[in-house]
Design a protein around this motif. Sequence first.
Motif, short mmCIF file in Angstrom:
data_model
loop_
_atom_site.label_atom_id
_atom_site.label_comp_id
_atom_site.label_asym_id
_atom_site.label_seq_id
_atom_site.Cartn_x
_atom_site.Cartn_y
_atom_site.Cartn_z
N LEU A 232 3.78 -8.15 2.94
CA LEU A 232 3.16 -6.96 2.53
C LEU A 232 4.10 -6.48 2.32
O LEU A 232 4.06 -5.32 1.66
N LEU A 233 5.37 -5.82 2.48
CA LEU A 233 6.27 -5.10 1.60
C LEU A 233 6.44 -5.22 0.51
O LEU A 233 6.85 -4.79 -0.88
N ARG B 256 3.88 -6.32 -1.77
CA ARG B 256 2.87 -5.76 -2.67
C ARG B 256 3.07 -4.20 -3.31
O ARG B 256 3.43 -3.41 -3.11
N LEU C 42 5.81 3.95 1.43
CA LEU C 42 7.40 4.11 2.15
C LEU C 42 8.17 5.26 1.96
O LEU C 42 9.32 6.03 2.90
N ALA D 171 -6.01 -6.27 5.71
CA ALA D 171 -3.36 -6.15 5.64
C ALA D 171 -3.35 -7.99 5.95
O ALA D 171 -3.86 -7.98 7.38
N GLU E 4 -3.61 -0.91 4.76
CA GLU E 4 -3.00 -2.04 4.62
C GLU E 4 -1.66 -1.59 5.66
O GLU E 4 -1.44 -2.11 7.22
N LEU E 5 -1.24 -0.48 5.75
CA LEU E 5 0.24 -0.13 6.15
C LEU E 5 -0.47 0.38 7.50
O LEU E 5 0.04 0.41 8.99
N ARG F 205 -3.71 1.15 -0.08
CA ARG F 205 -2.31 0.58 1.04
C ARG F 205 -2.43 1.09 1.77
O ARG F 205 -1.22 0.55 2.54
N TRP G 104 3.19 -1.45 -4.99
CA TRP G 104 3.45 0.36 -4.77
C TRP G 104 4.18 0.84 -2.69
O TRP G 104 4.22 1.48 -2.72
N VAL G 105 4.45 -0.73 -1.93
CA VAL G 105 3.59 0.04 -0.89
C VAL G 105 5.39 0.54 -0.43
O VAL G 105 5.57 1.07 0.17
#
Length: 114
Positions: free
Chosen positions: A30-31, A33, A40, A8, A71-72, A68, A35-36
């Motif tokens: 991160l945002l 990537r 959310l 991540a 990572e989150l 994902r 499907w992130v």
Amino acid sequence: MTKPPKTAPRPGHRVRGSATGRPVMVLLDLLGRRWVLRILWELRGEPLTFRALQAACGGLSPSVLNARLAELRDNLIVEQRPDEGYALTRQGRELLTQLAPLTAWSEKWAKSLG
């Protein structure tokens, strides 16, 4: 040959667009990537089980969803709750609140483009 596991993005570490890993650049990486943002969005209400979240996201592959979510979770934006599934953390809910003005701005921007 197998690929090394992806980690991540973390502040202080190189990400796309930032050799120094400035926090805002890490967050944008991160945002950005795949499907992130959808994950959310789907977690904005109540917790969802893995299968319910997968279905809410249009059936994305389990391996991508797992990656994902990891990572989150590593970035304390999503948590896994026993017997409930996945949910936004306090930071995750705050992040969505901070993104709301961007949504309003984008609507005005889209109108200005015709």
